[in-house]
Design a protein around this motif. Sequence first.
Motif, PDB file in Angstrom:
ATOM      1  N   ASP A 169      -4.068  -0.107   4.872  1.00 57.28           N
ATOM      2  CA  ASP A 169      -3.939   0.790   3.718  1.00 57.28           C
ATOM      3  C   ASP A 169      -3.138   2.081   3.849  1.00 57.28           C
TER       4      ASP A 169
ATOM      5  N   ASP B 188       6.691  -0.208   1.362  1.00 59.64           N
ATOM      6  CA  ASP B 188       5.403  -0.132   2.411  1.00 59.64           C
ATOM      7  C   ASP B 188       4.462  -1.078   2.295  1.00 59.64           C
ATOM      8  N   MET B 189       4.259  -1.499   1.171  1.00 58.46           N
ATOM      9  CA  MET B 189       2.988  -2.736   0.897  1.00 58.46           C
ATOM     10  C   MET B 189       3.598  -3.926   1.660  1.00 58.46           C
TER      11      MET B 189
ATOM     12  N   ARG C 206      -3.538  -4.714  -3.544  1.00 56.86           N
ATOM     13  CA  ARG C 206      -3.204  -3.419  -2.576  1.00 56.86           C
ATOM     14  C   ARG C 206      -3.559  -1.890  -3.179  1.00 56.86           C
ATOM     15  N   ALA C 207      -3.554  -1.835  -4.455  1.00 60.38           N
ATOM     16  CA  ALA C 207      -3.340  -0.317  -4.965  1.00 60.38           C
ATOM     17  C   ALA C 207      -4.805   0.000  -5.702  1.00 60.38           C
TER      18      ALA C 207
ATOM     19  N   SER D  19       7.110   2.167   8.083  1.00 61.82           N
ATOM     20  CA  SER D  19       6.515   2.360   6.774  1.00 61.82           C
ATOM     21  C   SER D  19       6.298   3.855   6.899  1.00 61.82           C
TER      22      SER D  19
ATOM     23  N   VAL E 231       0.195   2.605   2.483  1.00 61.44           N
ATOM     24  CA  VAL E 231       0.222   2.615   0.933  1.00 61.44           C
ATOM     25  C   VAL E 231      -0.111   3.865   0.547  1.00 61.44           C
TER      26      VAL E 231
ATOM     27  N   MET F 130       6.826   3.148  -2.068  1.00 63.82           N
ATOM     28  CA  MET F 130       5.606   2.703  -2.072  1.00 63.82           C
ATOM     29  C   MET F 130       5.437   1.294  -1.758  1.00 63.82           C
TER      30      MET F 130
ATOM     31  N   SER G 199       1.841   6.394  -1.391  1.00 61.28           N
ATOM     32  CA  SER G 199       1.629   6.925  -2.695  1.00 61.28           C
ATOM     33  C   SER G 199       1.562   8.332  -3.036  1.00 61.28           C
TER      34      SER G 199
END
Lengths: 264, 369, 173, 361
Positions: free
Chosen positions: B352, B120-121, B199-200, B17, B355, B117, B359
């Motif tokens: 996180d 990666d989640m 998640r975001a 990731s 993530v 992105m 981002s």
Amino acid sequence: MAEIDPTQLELERQGVLLTTVNRFYNWGRRSSIWPMAFGLACCAIEMMAFGLSRYDVARFGAELFRASPRQADLMIVAGTVTKKMAPQVVRLYNQMAEPRYVISMGACATSGGPFRDGYNVLRGIDLLIPVDVYVPGCPPRPEALLHALMTLQEQIDRQKLGRVRWYGSSDKPQTSDFPVPTFGAKGLEIDGKLVDPVGGLPLLSPYTSPSHGEHRSGQIEHPEIVRQFPIMDPEVELENALKARGVAPEIAADDLKRSVVNDA
Amino acid sequence: MLQTQELQVNIGPQHPSTHGVFRMLVTVDGETVVDLKPVFGYLHRNHEQIAEANTYLQNMPYTDRLDYFNSMANNHAYAMAVERLAGIEVPERAEYIRVLMVELTRILNHASAVGFMINDMGAWQTPLAFGMREREKILDLFEMASGARLMCNYFRFGGVARDLPPEFIPNLRELLVALPAYIDELERLLRDNEILLQRAVGIGILPREVALSYGVTGPVLRGSGIPYDVRKAEPYSVYDRFDFDIPIGKVGDVYDRFLVRIEEMRQSKRIIEQVLEQLPDAKGGHINPKARQNVRPPVGDAYARIESPKGELGFYLVSDGSGKPYRYKVRAPSFINLTPLADMCRGYKVADIVVILGSIDIVMGEVDR
Amino acid sequence: MPEMSPAELRARLAAALPDALVDVAPLAMTPPPAHGPQPGMFHPPDPFVHPDHLVAAALFVRDTLGYALLSDIAVVDYLYAGCFELVYRFYHPSGGPGIVLRVRVPRDAPQVPSLTPHWPAANFHEREAFDLFGVEFVGHPYLRRIYMWDEFEGFPMRKDFPRQGDKYLGGDE
Amino acid sequence: MMEPPFEIEIPRGRVIEVQRDDSRVRRGGGLLRGMAVIWKHWKESFRLNRSYSQIHGTFTIQYPEEKPRIPEAYRNMPILLYDDETGHELCTSCFQCERICPPQVIHMTQAKDPATGKPVPAVAEFIIEYDACMSCGFCAEVCPFDAIKMDHEFELSTDDHAQLTVHKAQLNRPISYYASIAPTMWAEVRESALKKLQGNIRRRPDVIGIAPHLTERIAARRAELAAQAAAPSPAAEPASPPAPSAPTEARKLTPEEKAAKLAAIRAAKAAQAGDGVTPSAEGGTPAEAPPADDKAARLAAIRAANAAKKAAATDAAPAATGEPTTPTPADDKAARLAAIRAANAAKRKQAADSVDTEEGS
């Protein structure tokens, strides 16, 4: 070469049972080469493209990019291997289970590529681990990587079950790990010796495998032998160039490690 | 009270990731991030030192390899810096072609950045496949014009390497038909997805004052609500001739940055349409690249910056009057955008981190150079 | 969009921080050639700041002039002149061209006060400058090598770092 | 800290705030919309997508069976062109590409006239390190003679690293090949390239500058013609295989008689030596053959070192140039150069020996 049991050779020649087993065994392995999800630099982008819908490596049974080296069969060294990253690459290779293969993708992984003159760039991953297939290109097209995969499959087809190194019947079974270089003051070191001592010169790699990877020593043999270009005359021209640029002779002698010219 | 102990966890340099070979030394308390120290240098390939040994032109293909998603954008910034240093004029058609290429680059970068992105989640490969799909078609166009998919090496001082091939514009027009549908589809696929929202939203908040003090640029800064875009702030090339909007976020979290990227793709498409309307004829617009092999700028320095898809990309060049740059410095956007990473991650969970990192959209070739 | 010429910036700085500005002579980058014309001297118009007053000048630029984006810190090694030049580049969030502050420090004792405690944007710029040039930023909270490993000796971007490789052997064109 | 100015004016455009809608309750609707996209794609995946305006359909390239559509401008690795008709290489060894090559992977030596020792506008040896080439295309861009071009061939993967150092013989491609992969790009430069080539052919004595695999054929043809011109009896024809070349070609090729005779002798010698090395390569080339693989390279190095050592004891110069019959001018510099080379080779050999013993132990 390894001492091969004559009985086995005879059997192989007769092709009684082993050939069929061989073919089945190789078919199984060639059709499920799982690469490691391991990208280093630019080539990794093309490696991803090779895994995605346009090029679709799933057609070759190699779409399962594994996150763990323990589950991977193939390490695609995709990108520049810097000296800071090299120990990790070797460590990852050591963690992979046999049978394991390495594709050196792109110019940087093969020889340092355009960045080979950098102080932090390893001049080819084959200085540290054995490489089965080299793909030139900067970066190679995804098709070129597919071609490399097919080349690897051909190599796998040629392997003989009784002689592959992971069953230990070669003369030097590779039981020990490859040496992991450590950080030194001037560069990477193995046992206190610089791995890439020549700095700017192309090296003849000890780990190139013309015998299709069946036999590897696991030792760094002689990285100090310089690859010879018939038309280059390094000894003479180098010194002149250095003199012309006003570089001190000790730099020429020490940092470039080329043989000093004695006036005869 | 339960006795807890802080633990140091290494994420990277080989981690599925992390974008490339990036390492983070994370101090965690349970699942919560207490501190984070980024460790760089795993792709430090001495770009700047090698560049000082190269001639000005020889550096052009090396800039491709900085941010290897956006070779055209890097070329643009470098070409602008040398043109400023040596006082070279660029014909108008070449400027339009440059803008066209850089905006196409922005679309493909943002599409794949969004894909990465989500990757990666934990959505392994499927959104990435969507993100990289139209990218392939744009790469086909690049290959048509410049001869390479990734490392385009297309810009020259005072122009571009060669004129657009005749089949380029018709194919681009076809692609422009597909682009809005594609962007809408990508948005439909992801935007309302409950898992993505979980998640975001509210993750990795970067308030705008903090963002400014950290010097971040690009979609990260705009996601934090500051409409700073070099294309508007200090218009270069022919950007002052186009109408386009600057999307900004409200909160400054991962979700805002995601939405800003989606919206920027639409704005880029708008710019491309305007370029196609205004593109001048091929008559005499191009220089012969052979004529500018040996650039020997006078003693002095120059700085040029563009809005690369990742942020403000700048090249600082010092000339000593010879054919090679005396100093060549890259102001890499994703490197600077990583400065607030520790602040953004502090207090969130380990999961996180990736993530938030996704981002920011970094490329190690540019971070480490 | 605010615009400020180097002369204007110099005047503003001189009014606010009278001790901060220093006058520097034009600098020769390379030794004079044996034959051929002498290349010009390097003398940028931007204000040069004394290292001791750098923090004050930078904060003045940020807080009073509003140039709140620290964009870049570039180090240039002028080996022949024996100094490092640090080029600080600031931009205004409203847009417009940027302004530049320059600092010169001697090569043998390159010490500059760190901006990081006051302005976190300088963090990685300063670490990079330390790693590659060996410029010491006094007061930096975490001044360690950023790219190379800690055991590495020397500062590779300095002009007198031994260069290796074929690329460095060719003569100048 | 100063509060940043948030009222920022944007010329020609607006600042738009993204629509978050994150407070809206979705109850799984978002997931379903995403699934609908996937469903649409699955439904459409049974037809091909081959157009830029489509976003649905399969667009996988079935690579080994289906070759990718490669645009003309594509550049992968550099190749050298030679003229189909005359066999002459377009390269004149002007060193432009070697100079501009950013990673410095191009190495070449200029051919020398063996009779006079003067440089000839032709290339003796040309090496490109494919393993470090960054495919930037500068070499093709700067080449004033259009001799170096970028190939479209990408299936170059190999298991042998040394094979990626590519020599002239493997770099040579006929012009017709390049014209087939990049017709319009070749059409643009065709006129000037061929005109320049004609100019250079005039300055090339005997077989220098001819693609190596054609050398023998062309030399034989020339010899035949020369023999016909000298004595019109068919008995004088040399034993080399007859060349099936057209008379038009011959007219273009025939130099004056003397040179042709010389060429015939030389070609015969070359054929006797049977090593396939062009006689023109002797100028700056040491005796080592291009390494085919690791072991052979090492072997060759040792052999060369041995030869050099032996030669250094007796007569340094001719051995080092690898052409014992050439009457080397008593050149001080060349002799010293050769001596240095021989000494180095000896040193190298010692190193190789020590390595070998280590290996043996």
